[in-house]
Design an enzyme around this catalytic site. Structure first.
Site, short mmCIF file in Angstrom:
data_model
loop_
_atom_site.label_atom_id
_atom_site.label_comp_id
_atom_site.label_asym_id
_atom_site.label_seq_id
_atom_site.Cartn_x
_atom_site.Cartn_y
_atom_site.Cartn_z
N ASP A 58 0.86 -1.19 0.00
CA ASP A 58 0.00 0.00 0.00
C ASP A 58 0.90 1.24 0.00
O ASP A 58 1.09 1.88 1.03
CB ASP A 58 -0.92 -0.03 1.22
CG ASP A 58 -1.95 1.08 1.20
OD1 ASP A 58 -2.01 1.85 0.22
OD2 ASP A 58 -2.70 1.19 2.20
N CYS A 84 -3.71 4.33 -4.73
CA CYS A 84 -4.56 5.52 -4.74
C CYS A 84 -4.33 6.35 -6.00
O CYS A 84 -5.02 7.33 -6.22
CB CYS A 84 -4.34 6.35 -3.48
SG CYS A 84 -2.65 6.94 -3.30
#
Length: 132
Positions: A58, A84
Site C-alpha cells: 500500500d 490511490c
C-alpha cells in the site's frame, strides 16, 4: 493471522503503534504472530532468509517503483497492490508483469465518496514456471 505469521512494516511510528495495539486488541499478541517494525520498508524485507507467500503493498501516491526490485527478488507467489493513483499502479504493474507476474484481478473502490479519489486493488500472481 491465525496459523500464519504476519509482518507489518511501516516508516510511520503511529502506524506501527496502531498495528501493535490492534494485534493486542484482537488477541494476536502472543508469541509474535504479528510483528510490527519501524524501519525503512524496503530494507526490512531483505533482512534474513525470510520467504513471503503474499505481500500486501500500500504505497504512497508516488507508487512503489523503488520497491519493485526488492519484490522481484523476494518472489512472493502473490502481490496485492492497493493504489490511490492509477498512473503509479500502471507503471508498477507493468514492471511486475515484465518480471514474471500476471494480473489476476483488479477492483476499484470508491472509499472517498463525492471526491475524484478511487482506490484500486490489483492482485498479481507469479506465473507458474517462472524462474524468479
Amino acid at each position: 493471522a491465525m496459523g500464519h505469521e504476519v509482518h507489518g512494516v511501516d516508516t510511520s511510528a503511529d502506524a506501527v503503534r496502531d498495528c501493535a495495539e490492534g494485534a493486542l486488541a484482537a488477541g494476536l499478541a502472543g508469541p509474535a504472530p504479528v510483528v510490527a517494525e519501524l524501519s525503512d520498508a524496503l530494507r526490512a524485507f531483505v533482512r534474513g532468509e525470510q520467504r513471503f507467500d503474499v505481500i500486501l503493498l500500500d504505497p504512497p501516491r508516488s507508487g512503489a517503483s523503488d520497491a519493485i526490485p526488492w519484490l522481484v527478488e523476494l518472489a512472493p507467489a502473490r502481490i496485492v497492490y492497493v493504489a490511490c493513483d492509477p498512473v503509479s499502479l500502471a507503471r508498477d504493474a507493468g514492471a511486475l508483469l515484465r518480471a514474471g507476474y500476471a494480473i489476476s484481478s483488479v477492483r476499484c473502490l470508491d472509499l472517498f465518496v463525492h471526491t475524484h479519489h478511487v482506490e484500486t486493488i490489483a492482485v498479481l500472481d507469479r506465473v507458474a514456471g517462472d524462474p524468479t
